[in-house]
Motif scaffolding. Structure first.
Motif, PDB file in Angstrom:
ATOM      1  N   TYR A 180      58.287-139.331 -22.260  1.00 59.73           N
ATOM      2  CA  TYR A 180      58.370-137.986 -21.838  1.00 59.73           C
ATOM      3  C   TYR A 180      59.815-137.459 -21.981  1.00 59.73           C
ATOM      4  CZ  TYR A 180      58.449-133.588 -19.041  1.00 59.73           C
ATOM      5  OH  TYR A 180      58.633-132.343 -18.822  1.00 59.73           O
ATOM      6  N   PHE A 181      60.166-136.198 -22.375  1.00 62.55           N
ATOM      7  CA  PHE A 181      61.456-135.780 -22.403  1.00 62.55           C
ATOM      8  C   PHE A 181      61.375-134.289 -21.973  1.00 62.55           C
ATOM      9  CE2 PHE A 181      64.509-133.071 -25.028  1.00 62.55           C
ATOM     10  CZ  PHE A 181      65.664-133.446 -24.316  1.00 62.55           C
ATOM     11  N   PHE A 182      62.202-133.796 -21.221  1.00 63.32           N
ATOM     12  CA  PHE A 182      62.523-132.385 -20.875  1.00 63.32           C
ATOM     13  C   PHE A 182      63.944-132.302 -20.669  1.00 63.32           C
ATOM     14  CE2 PHE A 182      63.394-128.985 -17.973  1.00 63.32           C
ATOM     15  CZ  PHE A 182      62.752-127.965 -18.481  1.00 63.32           C
ATOM     16  N   GLY A 183      64.609-131.522 -21.629  1.00 64.60           N
ATOM     17  CA  GLY A 183      65.881-131.130 -21.691  1.00 64.60           C
ATOM     18  C   GLY A 183      66.477-130.578 -22.935  1.00 64.60           C
ATOM     19  N   ILE A 184      67.907-130.930 -22.915  1.00 58.28           N
ATOM     20  CA  ILE A 184      68.475-130.193 -24.118  1.00 58.28           C
ATOM     21  C   ILE A 184      69.039-131.139 -25.147  1.00 58.28           C
ATOM     22  CG2 ILE A 184      69.419-128.395 -22.743  1.00 58.28           C
ATOM     23  CD1 ILE A 184      72.250-129.819 -22.484  1.00 58.28           C
ATOM     24  N   LEU A 185      69.215-130.813 -26.466  1.00 57.60           N
ATOM     25  CA  LEU A 185      69.639-131.836 -27.249  1.00 57.60           C
ATOM     26  C   LEU A 185      71.041-131.810 -27.616  1.00 57.60           C
ATOM     27  CD1 LEU A 185      66.859-131.036 -30.045  1.00 57.60           C
ATOM     28  CD2 LEU A 185      66.971-133.010 -28.182  1.00 57.60           C
ATOM     29  N   ALA A 186      71.891-130.614 -27.380  1.00 52.79           N
ATOM     30  CA  ALA A 186      73.104-130.476 -27.795  1.00 52.79           C
ATOM     31  C   ALA A 186      74.292-131.249 -26.719  1.00 52.79           C
ATOM     32  CB  ALA A 186      73.567-129.160 -27.912  1.00 52.79           C
ATOM     33  N   GLY A 187      75.545-131.104 -26.738  1.00 50.40           N
ATOM     34  CA  GLY A 187      76.479-131.916 -25.552  1.00 50.40           C
ATOM     35  C   GLY A 187      76.717-130.734 -24.594  1.00 50.40           C
ATOM     36  N   ALA A 188      76.281-129.137 -24.702  1.00 51.06           N
ATOM     37  CA  ALA A 188      76.594-128.384 -23.777  1.00 51.06           C
ATOM     38  C   ALA A 188      75.436-127.154 -23.917  1.00 51.06           C
ATOM     39  CB  ALA A 188      77.881-128.107 -23.818  1.00 51.06           C
ATOM     40  N   ALA A 189      74.907-126.637 -22.867  1.00 53.72           N
ATOM     41  CA  ALA A 189      74.006-125.494 -23.204  1.00 53.72           C
ATOM     42  C   ALA A 189      74.349-124.477 -21.850  1.00 53.72           C
ATOM     43  CB  ALA A 189      72.880-125.867 -23.195  1.00 53.72           C
ATOM     44  N   LEU A 212      66.264-125.781 -25.255  1.00 56.47           N
ATOM     45  CA  LEU A 212      65.562-126.268 -23.854  1.00 56.47           C
ATOM     46  C   LEU A 212      64.032-127.055 -24.528  1.00 56.47           C
ATOM     47  CD1 LEU A 212      65.642-127.382 -21.004  1.00 56.47           C
ATOM     48  CD2 LEU A 212      64.831-125.203 -20.428  1.00 56.47           C
ATOM     49  N   TYR A 213      63.915-128.248 -24.359  1.00 59.37           N
ATOM     50  CA  TYR A 213      62.604-128.865 -25.003  1.00 59.37           C
ATOM     51  C   TYR A 213      61.789-129.545 -24.007  1.00 59.37           C
ATOM     52  CZ  TYR A 213      64.670-127.702 -29.349  1.00 59.37           C
ATOM     53  OH  TYR A 213      65.436-126.936 -30.484  1.00 59.37           O
ATOM     54  N   GLU A 214      60.429-129.419 -24.161  1.00 57.91           N
ATOM     55  CA  GLU A 214      59.640-130.474 -23.530  1.00 57.91           C
ATOM     56  C   GLU A 214      58.855-131.400 -24.591  1.00 57.91           C
ATOM     57  OE1 GLU A 214      56.916-130.731 -19.568  1.00 57.91           O
ATOM     58  OE2 GLU A 214      56.767-128.978 -20.760  1.00 57.91           O
ATOM     59  N   ASN A 215      59.338-132.656 -24.632  1.00 57.89           N
ATOM     60  CA  ASN A 215      59.145-133.446 -25.857  1.00 57.89           C
ATOM     61  C   ASN A 215      59.587-132.821 -26.999  1.00 57.89           C
ATOM     62  OD1 ASN A 215      57.631-135.281 -24.165  1.00 57.89           O
ATOM     63  ND2 ASN A 215      56.014-133.937 -24.086  1.00 57.89           N
ATOM     64  N   ASP A 216      58.902-132.642 -28.019  1.00 57.05           N
ATOM     65  CA  ASP A 216      59.607-131.987 -29.125  1.00 57.05           C
ATOM     66  C   ASP A 216      59.130-130.449 -29.441  1.00 57.05           C
ATOM     67  OD1 ASP A 216      56.927-132.158 -29.850  1.00 57.05           O
ATOM     68  OD2 ASP A 216      57.250-133.363 -31.707  1.00 57.05           O
ATOM     69  N   THR A 217      58.955-129.734 -28.228  1.00 58.79           N
ATOM     70  CA  THR A 217      58.591-128.498 -28.259  1.00 58.79           C
ATOM     71  C   THR A 217      59.393-127.488 -27.355  1.00 58.79           C
ATOM     72  OG1 THR A 217      56.349-128.936 -28.683  1.00 58.79           O
ATOM     73  CG2 THR A 217      56.613-126.731 -27.796  1.00 58.79           C
ATOM     74  N   PRO A 218      60.177-126.238 -28.090  1.00 58.68           N
ATOM     75  CA  PRO A 218      60.849-125.432 -27.153  1.00 58.68           C
ATOM     76  C   PRO A 218      59.896-124.862 -25.966  1.00 58.68           C
ATOM     77  CG  PRO A 218      61.005-125.055 -29.677  1.00 58.68           C
ATOM     78  CD  PRO A 218      59.877-125.889 -29.398  1.00 58.68           C
ATOM     79  N   VAL A 219      60.736-124.937 -25.028  1.00 57.64           N
ATOM     80  CA  VAL A 219      60.157-124.125 -23.741  1.00 57.64           C
ATOM     81  C   VAL A 219      61.177-123.328 -23.258  1.00 57.64           C
ATOM     82  CG1 VAL A 219      58.518-126.073 -23.160  1.00 57.64           C
ATOM     83  CG2 VAL A 219      60.785-126.168 -22.374  1.00 57.64           C
ATOM     84  N   TYR A 220      60.624-122.103 -22.522  1.00 48.82           N
ATOM     85  CA  TYR A 220      61.228-121.109 -22.023  1.00 48.82           C
ATOM     86  C   TYR A 220      61.125-120.743 -20.711  1.00 48.82           C
ATOM     87  CZ  TYR A 220      61.483-120.355 -27.031  1.00 48.82           C
ATOM     88  OH  TYR A 220      61.797-120.489 -28.515  1.00 48.82           O
ATOM     89  N   PRO A 221      61.251-121.582 -19.667  1.00 45.20           N
ATOM     90  CA  PRO A 221      61.366-121.565 -18.244  1.00 45.20           C
ATOM     91  C   PRO A 221      62.526-120.709 -17.637  1.00 45.20           C
ATOM     92  CG  PRO A 221      61.805-123.653 -18.413  1.00 45.20           C
ATOM     93  CD  PRO A 221      61.648-123.146 -19.895  1.00 45.20           C
ATOM     94  N   GLU A 222      62.597-119.896 -16.731  1.00 46.15           N
ATOM     95  CA  GLU A 222      63.642-119.212 -16.177  1.00 46.15           C
ATOM     96  C   GLU A 222      64.495-120.275 -15.228  1.00 46.15           C
ATOM     97  OE1 GLU A 222      62.843-115.432 -14.860  1.00 46.15           O
ATOM     98  OE2 GLU A 222      62.529-114.546 -16.590  1.00 46.15           O
TER      99      GLU A 222
END
Length: 439
Positions: free
Chosen positions: A153-162, A179-189
């Motif tokens: 499982y992965f939830f997070g950012i891919l780049a060095g800063a966001a 911002l991704y959950e596994n390999d899918t972009p997600v848009y929580p506030e």
């Protein structure tokens, strides 16, 4: 009564797993590795900060063993993260040569792949559930995703800063959602530190039918400097602009509060005594950091760029309130985690770190260590720490420091100890021959 019986049953299952795995420790623990980002050596009050308190991290440090001579494998994000994931010096893996990895066309093809075993893939093979929450910074293509490198499982950012509020990364004028959950972009506030804390707490609380390895890679307090109530940066504004010491303090304090929430989740799940926790940082601090009186900071191989806070808690295994002089480096946490989890690295990819648990448990005295660092780009510095002696080369020259008596690196002793200076240079040159070559 039911809760007591359930807790007893859980302990029996853990012991059976340990017996089956052949692990030498009393149990095969759940493992949580927490890494902050760009935190200075002196940013926590348990390491001397007097500007603001960090009570939750201080408490965590007091419940186990605190390292005062811990180092990062590099003075910048990507190489250190490569070192942790592989347990090897950064320059043994192509992505570890990036200082740091960027979203440029040249870097986009580079990342961690299954060709290099990761701490997560090795633990997964040893029947661990694996998750990474937070910052990745080890590649942008699908094959580089954490889920392709051993994480269930992965939830997070891919780049060095966001942006902490807008969840966008990239250079000014080219920012995109990150911002991704596994390999899918997600848009929580929400504020990234809060979101990572919430996801990690939820992972801890959910039912587990086998031991878990959870890597929580906070991007705090790395720039952009934003507190929980601050607005998003305009897409045209450089992330390294603005900010203040007070904003930075707010970021560190929110991180500290998040750690407190995670510890409460562990307690509520009755997992605290079964969980090994390691906290450290990826490199020295930057603009608003407190580097504890050490010289220089991030992007340099002076002590301020590579000395980091670190502590380990494992109730029943590690005595609370312990402080050690043991030298440690990023790859040691990999080796320690694999050993605790009953996993081994393949012979083709031997670890550069060592298992520090015997020292943490007090059954072994401190071990003399030799550490190496090399920067291929930017400052192009190089260094070796052999015991208390450190050889350093930067753009201005070469130096020899006795860190036992001169941690701020103010007294160059190369003329007074020419034999030691020459020996360390030879030792460094031999090690350098074992590395990949940067383009």
């Amino acid at each position: 009564m039911f809760r007591l019986a359930h807790a007893y049953f859980r302990k029996v299952v853990v012991l059976l797993l340990v017996t089956a795995s052949g692990n030498t420790y009393a149990q095969r623990p759940h493992i949580i590795y927490i890494m902050s980002d760009d935190m200075g050596y002196g940013d926590l009050s348990c390491y001397g900060n007097k500007d603001y308190p960090t009570p939750n991290l201080d408490k965590l440090a007091s419940q186990g063993i605190k390292f005062v001579n811990a180092y990062s494998a590099a003075p910048v994000c990507t190489p250190t993260r490569t070192a942790f994931m592989t347990g090897r010096y950064p320059a043994r893996t192509p992505v570890g040569l990036k200082e740091p990895l960027t979203k440029s066309k040249k870097d986009s093809a580079v990342g961690l792949t299954q060709a290099y075993p990761s701490v997560a893939s090795l633990l997964k093979a040893a029947n661990y559930e694996t998750a990474l929450i937070g910052k990745w910074h080890l590649g942008f293509r699908p094959e580089h995703n954490p889920t392709k490198n051993g994480f269930d499982y992965f939830f997070g950012i891919l780049a060095g800063a966001a942006d902490y509020t807008a969840h966008k990364s990239g250079p000014p004028g080219q920012r995109a959602h990150d911002l991704y959950e596994n390999d899918t972009p997600v848009y929580p506030e929400g504020y990234l530190t809060n979101l990572f804390t919430q996801k990690a707490a939820a992972f801890i609380r959910k039912p587990h039918d086998k031991p878990f390895f959870l890597a929580i890679m906070f991007n705090a307090p790395h720039w952009p400097w934003q507190g929980p109530s601050d607005k998003a940066y305009a897409d045209t504004i450089d992330f390294t602009k603005n900010g203040s010491r007070s904003t930075y303090a707010t970021m560190v304090k929110r991180l500290d509060e998040g750690i407190g929430e995670l510890m409460k989740s562990l307690d509520a799940a009755h997992l605290s005594e079964q969980t090994l926790i390691i906290f450290t940082n990826d490199n020295g601090g930057e603009r608003f950091s407190d580097n504890g009186g050490l010289s220089e900071g991030k992007m340099t191989l002076w002590e301020g760029g590579i000395r980091v806070p670190a502590f380990v808690r494992w109730p029943g295994q590690i005595k609370a309130g312990t402080v050690t002089q043991q030298a440690a480096i990023t790859m040691d946490w990999t080796a320690t985690i694999l050993s605790a989890g009953g996993a081994k690295a393949p012979a083709a990819f031997p670890l550069d770190g060592i298992d520090l648990m015997p020292v943490c448990r007090g059954v072994q005295k401190t071990v003399d260590r030799t550490f190496y660092w090399k920067q291929f780009h930017g400052n192009k510095q190089q260094a070796i720490k052999d015991g208390h002696w450190k050889y350093l080369q930067d753009q201005q020259g070469e130096y020899l420091f006795d860190l036992a008596n001169d941690q701020p690196e103010k007294n160059d002793l190369k003329e007074r100890h020419q034999a030691i200076f020459a020996r360390l240079k030879r030792k460094y040159a031999d090690w350098e021959k074992t590395l990949l070559v940067a383009d």
